[in-house]
Design a protein around this motif. Structure first.
Motif, short mmCIF file in Angstrom:
data_model
loop_
_atom_site.label_atom_id
_atom_site.label_comp_id
_atom_site.label_asym_id
_atom_site.label_seq_id
_atom_site.Cartn_x
_atom_site.Cartn_y
_atom_site.Cartn_z
N LEU A 31 -4.45 -28.25 26.07
CA LEU A 31 -4.28 -27.86 27.47
C LEU A 31 -4.66 -26.40 27.64
O LEU A 31 -4.71 -25.63 26.69
N SER A 32 -4.91 -26.00 28.90
CA SER A 32 -5.13 -24.60 29.19
C SER A 32 -3.81 -23.85 29.09
O SER A 32 -2.77 -24.34 29.57
N PRO A 33 -3.80 -22.65 28.49
CA PRO A 33 -2.54 -21.89 28.41
C PRO A 33 -2.16 -21.19 29.71
O PRO A 33 -1.06 -20.64 29.80
N ILE A 34 -3.04 -21.19 30.71
CA ILE A 34 -2.78 -20.44 31.95
C ILE A 34 -1.44 -20.82 32.59
O ILE A 34 -0.66 -19.94 32.97
N PRO A 35 -1.12 -22.12 32.75
CA PRO A 35 0.18 -22.42 33.39
C PRO A 35 1.36 -21.91 32.59
O PRO A 35 2.37 -21.49 33.16
N LEU A 36 1.25 -21.91 31.26
CA LEU A 36 2.34 -21.40 30.44
C LEU A 36 2.49 -19.90 30.60
O LEU A 36 3.62 -19.37 30.63
N TYR A 37 1.36 -19.18 30.73
CA TYR A 37 1.42 -17.74 30.95
C TYR A 37 2.08 -17.42 32.30
O TYR A 37 2.87 -16.49 32.42
N LEU A 38 1.72 -18.20 33.32
CA LEU A 38 2.33 -18.00 34.65
C LEU A 38 3.83 -18.26 34.60
O LEU A 38 4.62 -17.51 35.18
N LEU A 39 4.22 -19.33 33.90
CA LEU A 39 5.64 -19.63 33.78
C LEU A 39 6.38 -18.53 33.03
O LEU A 39 7.52 -18.20 33.35
N ALA A 40 5.71 -17.95 32.01
CA ALA A 40 6.33 -16.84 31.29
C ALA A 40 6.56 -15.65 32.22
O ALA A 40 7.60 -15.00 32.17
#
Length: 407
Positions: free
Chosen positions: A29-38
């Protein structure tokens, strides 16, 4: 004491981002959503709000945007850009009309005003080049016939950014019609000048920047990019546009060497940028805009699929390739956040940031799924139609034409 806290906070963030990136890679998966959630977790109203390191992270986030656009510019030569403009500009026009209008209309319907409408139109318009490139590689479609069509649409969007970003910068700064027109004229003039110089004297510029020593090449390219980005920002053009133009001006071995050297820095500071955007979004502000974000995601996913289908059909691609092209373009990501970030920094419409965050989170997750499944689902549905009609005709025949059995 304060510097110690800064190092602890910043080190924790970088370590956390690394672990999140590894988790995303494991599930492809793209890590972008996880970075936003962080960012949401560390921001105001989150689980563990930051204090000492926020200003430092803001500077890192600005460098992240600059590096994103620089690396994008390094992907193309000026000649490639001119060729793409001539060959595929109708696809770019259709792309803008189908995908920017829903965002602008949604902002007006929500009563946010014309400036927010221009910003949200850009958020829904621009696909994520990074996510799409990764998905195409993961699916083994780099050599497919529809891939050049997908890349052409992305290139045209990137070029449009050179015009769009100065307009947004002027609007969110509250510049009047005259000041905005001057800003746009300066941006267009700078873009045209850089393209002309890159086409005519690109080799000279590359030789000037070139160095056999990776350290010197890194320092010269990075220093030149940040310098030009700063000058562009002082002219109210956009630091991102300045970085993009520097990338276009470099070509050949210099561009390849710079790309290799800067990729790790780009990934680091881009991750910091997504965290910084999340820091400025209160998680409690997302639920009220979740329904509009979801509706907008559904509409613009469909319009992106239509865009890719039309562009591939125009290029003579088969029906399956058209669906694959459409599904691949759905993901939004880094540039949608960059555009929304301009408005958030200027204090334009408080709900715009949360809506953009929710919208990107939805489509950056859905995008890889549509890229993978749009074509097989469309094929199944297409095959199902004739089969269903045959069964219906057979049933009608049995009801009206079949002979009555003797009693």
């Amino acid at each position: 004491m304060h510097s110690g806290i800064l190092l602890i906070e910043f080190g924790s963030i970088i370590l956390g981002l690394g672990l999140l990136g590894r988790a995303a890679a494991r599930f492809r998966l793209s890590p972008i959503p996880l970075y936003l959630l962080a960012g949401l977790a560390f921001g105001e109203g989150g689980l563990l709000p930051l204090g000492a390191s926020e200003e430092f992270i803001a500077a890192g986030a600005e460098i992240g945007v600059i590096l994103l656009l620089l690396m994008l510019g390094l992907e193309y030569t000026a000649g490639d850009l001119v060729t793409n403009l001539k060959a595929h500009y109708p696809a770019g026009l259709v792309d803008g009309a189908l995908n920017a209008v829903p965002g602008a209309a949604a902002a007006l319907m929500l009563g946010w005003g014309p400036v927010a409408a221009v910003v949200l139109g850009g958020v829904t318009w621009i696909s994520s080049s990074g996510v799409i490139a990764k998905v195409l590689g993961d699916l083994g479609r780099i050599g497919n016939r529809e891939t050049p069509v997908i890349l052409s649409v992305l290139v045209l969007e990137d070029l449009a950014m050179a015009v769009y970003l100065p307009i947004v910068t002027a609007l969110v700064a509250g510049a009047g019609l005259l000041a905005g027109s001057v800003t746009l004229a300066v941006a267009l003039g700078a873009a045209g000048l850089v393209l002309f110089v890159a086409v005519r004297y690109g080799r000279v510029i590359s030789r000037f920047v070139s160095s056999d020593d990776p350290e010197k090449l890194l320092l010269v390219v990075l220093g030149l990019t940040i310098l030009v980005a700063g000058v562009a920002q002082q002219l109210q053009v956009s630091a991102a546009v300045g970085a993009f133009l520097v990338g276009i001006a470099l070509s050949g071995e210099v561009a390849e060497g710079a790309h290799t050297l800067l990729s790790p820095l780009r990934d680091l500071f881009a991750a910091v940028f997504f965290v910084f955007f999340g820091l400025h979004t209160n998680p409690a502000s997302i639920p009220p805009v979740l329904l509009p974000a979801l509706a907008l995601a559904v509409v613009t996913a469909a319009t992106k699929i239509a865009t890719g289908y039309w562009a591939a059909r125009r290029a003579g691609i088969s029906v399956k390739g058209r669906w694959r092209a459409g599904g691949a373009l759905v993901a939004r990501g880094e540039f949608s956040i960059v555009i929304a970030g301009l408005a958030v920094s200027a204090g334009i419409e408080p709900s715009l940031g949360p809506l953009a965050t929710a919208y990107v989170l939805i489509l950056v997750i859905v995008g890889p799924l549509t890229a993978r499944f749009t074509e097989p689902v469309a094929t199944w549905w297409t095959a199902r139609g004739p089969a269903l009609r045959k069964r219906q005709e057979a049933r009608r025949y049995e009801e009206t034409e079949a002979p009555v059995a003797d009693v």
